[in-house]
Every structure is written in C-alpha cells, then in structure tokens.
Write a protein that holds these residues in place. Structure first.
Motif: not given
Length: 316
Positions: A82, A85, A238, A242-243, A245-246, A303, A305
């Motif tokens: 978690s 990002a 991920s 990792p950034h 996230d959407t 995906y 940011d």
C-alpha cells in the motif's frame, strides 16, 4: 546499509514529495554526502528520517554505493504494497542522477554477508540453502539456514525475506518469486543460496521480450456463449508500476462480421492503433495492461496514476 525508520505523526504539507526534493537539492544532498565522507552517516540520520517521514511515516530509507554514482539514496515501502505508490512517486520526482547521487525505490541486491538481530545468533547468508520449484508464472522458493532452530519463528520468517531481498533485490523477488517458505530442515534437493540468482534470472529471461519489456499472454474462453480472447501483461505484477493505482475500463465497439464475433484483421489493426493513441496521450501516467475481445466489444483495461488527470484524459 543502515536503515532508519520513524513512526511519528506525519507533517501535513500540500506537496510533501516536492518539499523533500526542494530540501534535498538545496542542502540535503550535500549534508548527507559530507556525513558519509566523515564516516558519520548517523549524524544526518535524524534529519533525513524527518524529511522522509514527511513523505510518509511508514517509508524506510537506506544509503549505499550507487551503481553509476558514488552514492545511492533508496526510499522503500519496506515491503508494504500500500506504500509502493508513494515511494514510486517520490522516485519519479527525483532530480536526474549525477556523479554523486542516484536514487531508487526498491532494495537492490546487497553486499551484506551476515544478518544479525540484537541478542540473537548471526546468520551468515552463504550458509543458507534453497529449494526451487518453478511453475508457469513464478518460482516458489523454500529457504533453510542452520541458524533457524535457534531463532524465534517470526525472526526466521523475517530473515528469510531479508535473505531473498539481499540476494535477488526487491524487484526480482516481487516480480518472479511466488510462494516463499521458511523451512525447518534442509530440503532433499537443497541448492546453495548463490545458485538462486542465476536460476531466477534465467526464468525471467524466458518470460521477457528481447528488449527487456514484459511479455504478453493470450487466453481464450467464452462469455455468454460467445468466443472470448483476452491478453494481459505477464506476469501482471503491481511492483512494476506501483504508482498506477487506478483502474480505468474502456469499452470500444466494432462491427461483427465473423461468425465467432471477433474482429477482422483490418478492424483489429484499427483497434490497436486506437490503443496506441490512448497510451501515447497518457505519457508515463498510465498503461494498457490487458484487454478482452468478444461479440463486437473490446474492453481495454488501463491502470493510471490516481494523482494525475490521466483518467479524465482517457475519458476525453
């Protein structure tokens, strides 16, 4: 590499990452380099911890030799998905590397040969052995060390992950290692720990394109009785971005001509060109990671940011 972590209340700032890099470029980089030159990195530790804590109180930082620069500053999520990002956004805002400093957000393979916690026996890494069990998408690893019987169970597990991070680096562990087991006894097919890196690197090469980019895998099935073709980046991890996230799903219709509902070759070329156009508009703020095609509809799984207007760009 000393690691400093602080669990203080975060200092609220409108742009904590920007504030960190303003401090770093104006004073921090010089102060830390001077402390290292004096062989007193701990002298600057509290100050550096304070600035990292402002980015997020659960990030770790490390100092060490760089791959291309004299020093490396590494700010990591400490294995917490978690927080990855935030660490990646910190890295993406970093200044360009120079001869003195380079930056990373993932632990690299390290030269540390022994792990030791206060009051517990030393764990020389070279004495560890592993068992390796590859499947279609990952390598499952079991780790045993002669010191394990003298360590508490929770410490054995922590040492297992530290050994893998130091031998492989955090990115390789998160991308290519599947199940991780802490073993109570040496496995039947035990391998020396120094054989693990070439084994994982070889496995990664088999699942990576020649230019180093991720491979894609095609899957086939049915949906509502209609033929379905899906492709996705493989393995889909991920840790690579990792950034992003959407999730943004885009539905694109196409005329159905074929009996199986899939697009003809010309239409497939148009769909791919449209995907390339969308991806180009995003720059580094989003990527297409999978798509599904069936019965006149192609679903694109992007995906993005979430701190950028990337989702709105796709919608426009």
């Amino acid at each position: 590499m000393p690691i400093f972590k602080r669990r203080k209340a975060a200092v609220v700032e409108a742009d904590p990452i920007g504030a960190f890099w303003t401090w770093w470029t104006s004073a921090g980089a010089t102060l830390v380099a001077e402390a290292i030159a004096r062989k007193e990195p701990a002298a600057i530790g509290a100050t550096l911890s304070e600035w990292v804590n402002r980015v997020h109180p659960e990030l770790d930082w490390e100092l060490g030799p760089g791959l291309h620069a004299q020093h490396a500053l590494i700010v990591t999520a400490a294995g917490n998905p978690s927080r990855r990002a935030t660490a990646r956004r910190w890295l993406r805002s970093a200044p360009a590397s120079d001869e003195l400093w380079e930056y990373a957000d993932l632990r690299r393979p390290g030269p540390i040969s022994t792990i030791q916690f206060e009051g517990l026996p030393a764990v020389p890494i070279e004495q560890a052995v592993v068992e390796v069990d590859p499947d279609a998408s990952a390598i499952h690893v079991g780790v045993f060390h002669p010191a394990f019987p003298d360590l508490p169970v929770e410490v054995r597990q922590r040492v297992t992950f530290l050994i893998l991070d130091l031998v492989l680096g955090e990115e390789m562990v998160e991308t290519w290692i599947g199940a991780i087991d802490t073993l109570d006894r040496p496995p039947v097919d035990a391998r020396p720990i120094d054989t693990l890196l070439p084994a994982v690197a070889g496995f990664a090469a088999e699942h990576t394109l020649e230019d180093g980019s991720p491979a894609w895998k095609m899957l086939e099935g049915t949906r509502d009785g209609q033929r379905l073709i899906a492709t996705a980046e493989y393995p889909l991890r991920s840790i690579r971005r990792p950034h992003l996230d959407t999730h943004v799903e885009i539905s694109v219709g196409y005329p159905v001509v074929r009996d199986d509902g899939l697009p003809e070759s010309d239409m497939l070329d148009e769909l791919r060109a449209f995907e390339d156009h969308l991806t180009a508009r995003l720059g580094g703020s989003g990527n297409l990671l999978a798509h599904e095609t069936s019965a006149g509809t192609r679903l694109l799984h992007y995906y993005t940011d979430g701190t950028t207007p990337a989702a709105a760009q796709l919608q426009a």
